[in-house]
Motif scaffolding. Sequence first.
Motif, PDB file in Angstrom:
ATOM      1  N   ALA A  44       0.836  -1.207   0.000  1.00 27.20           N
ATOM      2  CA  ALA A  44       0.000   0.000   0.000  1.00 27.20           C
ATOM      3  C   ALA A  44       0.869   1.254   0.000  1.00 27.20           C
ATOM      4  O   ALA A  44       0.577   2.216  -0.709  1.00 27.20           O
ATOM      5  N   LEU A  45       1.952   1.230   0.782  1.00 23.90           N
ATOM      6  CA  LEU A  45       2.822   2.408   0.836  1.00 23.90           C
ATOM      7  C   LEU A  45       3.485   2.651  -0.516  1.00 23.90           C
ATOM      8  O   LEU A  45       3.492   3.765  -1.028  1.00 23.90           O
ATOM      9  N   ARG A  47       2.506   1.634  -3.391  1.00 26.23           N
ATOM     10  CA  ARG A  47       1.489   1.996  -4.366  1.00 26.23           C
ATOM     11  C   ARG A  47       1.104   3.465  -4.224  1.00 26.23           C
ATOM     12  O   ARG A  47       0.906   4.159  -5.216  1.00 26.23           O
ATOM     13  N   HIS A  48       1.043   3.927  -2.993  1.00 23.69           N
ATOM     14  CA  HIS A  48       0.699   5.329  -2.749  1.00 23.69           C
ATOM     15  C   HIS A  48       1.787   6.248  -3.302  1.00 23.69           C
ATOM     16  O   HIS A  48       1.510   7.239  -3.959  1.00 23.69           O
ATOM     17  N   VAL A  49       3.033   5.877  -3.048  1.00 24.93           N
ATOM     18  CA  VAL A  49       4.132   6.767  -3.416  1.00 24.93           C
ATOM     19  C   VAL A  49       4.429   6.687  -4.920  1.00 24.93           C
ATOM     20  O   VAL A  49       4.728   7.686  -5.554  1.00 24.93           O
ATOM     21  N   TYR A  50       4.356   5.483  -5.482  1.00 23.11           N
ATOM     22  CA  TYR A  50       4.729   5.294  -6.901  1.00 23.11           C
ATOM     23  C   TYR A  50       3.521   4.878  -7.723  1.00 23.11           C
ATOM     24  O   TYR A  50       3.579   3.912  -8.475  1.00 23.11           O
ATOM     25  N   PHE A  51       2.417   5.610  -7.568  1.00 19.90           N
ATOM     26  CA  PHE A  51       1.179   5.147  -8.192  1.00 19.90           C
ATOM     27  C   PHE A  51       1.267   4.955  -9.708  1.00 19.90           C
ATOM     28  O   PHE A  51       0.821   3.918 -10.213  1.00 19.90           O
ATOM     29  N   PRO A  52       1.857   5.895 -10.475  1.00 15.95           N
ATOM     30  CA  PRO A  52       1.888   5.678 -11.930  1.00 15.95           C
ATOM     31  C   PRO A  52       2.591   4.378 -12.315  1.00 15.95           C
ATOM     32  O   PRO A  52       2.127   3.658 -13.208  1.00 15.95           O
ATOM     33  N   ALA A 164       4.689  10.766 -16.228  1.00 11.74           N
ATOM     34  CA  ALA A 164       4.374  11.085 -14.840  1.00 11.74           C
ATOM     35  C   ALA A 164       5.508  10.701 -13.906  1.00 11.74           C
ATOM     36  O   ALA A 164       5.651  11.267 -12.820  1.00 11.74           O
ATOM     37  N   ASP A 165       6.297   9.712 -14.284  1.00 14.84           N
ATOM     38  CA  ASP A 165       7.350   9.204 -13.415  1.00 14.84           C
ATOM     39  C   ASP A 165       8.580   8.857 -14.260  1.00 14.84           C
ATOM     40  O   ASP A 165       8.621   7.817 -14.899  1.00 14.84           O
TER      41      ASP A 165
END
Lengths: 245, 118
Positions: A44-45, A47-52, A164-165
């Motif tokens: 979850a962490l 995914r939150h930080v590196y969502f793209p 985006a990233d």
Amino acid sequence: MHRTGELYGQFKTLEQQKESATLGMWIFLITEVMFFGGIMLAYALNRHVYFPAFAAGSNTLSLKLGGFNTVVLLASSFTMAVAVWSSQVGKKTLISIFLLLTITLGFVFFGVKYVEYSQKFHHHLVPGKKFDIFYCVNNPAGCPDVDAPELMEESKLLDEAKAADPDLNAHAQLYYSAYFGMTGLHALHMVIGAGLLFWLLKGSLAGRFTPQWNTPVDLVGLYWHFVDIVWIYLFPLLYLIDRHK
Amino acid sequence: MSEQEHSEHIVPPATYLAIILTLLFLTGTTIWAAFVNLGRFNIVVALAIATLKATLVVLFFMHAKYSPKRTKLIILAGIFWLALLLGMTLSDYITRVDYRGVRFPISQVSQQLPAQRG
């Protein structure tokens, strides 16, 4: 020594004895919940930080294979539940039949998982030096199992994600680490579960489970359903991120 | 803790059949919902459906509905601790701001960094 339901000294009734066993199994399952919970938290962490990157990674998974496996695993939980019922009402042949069905569905799951994993190896999607999330887009010939329209869409998605990233390839490896870590641990649990099912099958073929004593069937059933629940969460978390683009 | 608590409750296969059909239907629903753009709520819907499925498995396949209160308490305690683990940690990370006052998702940070470096 065959423990076929004698009453141990510390219990008053067989029922109380079985309830204690069930309670113990649940406590074990709660420790398993905590074990998977920690991994889910790490997921979850990231995914939150590196969502793209996670969305891009998820879109490179095969929804067909994942969805099929979800159905297979749910069906195996159903056959397991019916096996437990058979043991409770003393239908001895049915226990073996439904245990065998459960094992078969488990192996179908393994088969599909094997296909999925080997595709990821061929597509350079295993974290490490060779990891390249753009591999299939750049080398369509290397990915014969992904058809052209899918590749077109993937190419568009990956370009957007890259915008985006800038470190997309690095962060997509975090996604794939989560994918292999979580599905790998889940598969390990299934291997253990399949081993337990074979052990039950041996017992049921020997006619050892009766309405008075079927604790092992019941407890292995709980374990098998727990593994199913893990997959119920893994499927949307890994396969269904940002599919709507 | 009375010992006449209950005799074992046997769930009939028809109930299991109804549950598995519901589970398969919900699986279809979750795939369908993933293709609808709900923005931030896609994950909420996905987790809500997964939790509904898990609840059905726990209550019926795992017989929790027919279990003694002790067992139910253990299950609820487990869910509570899991909620603490996930809830407390994520509420921290999701609301975190770094020393530049930038919200935590690194994808945004790395976009801003080159500009700051000039």
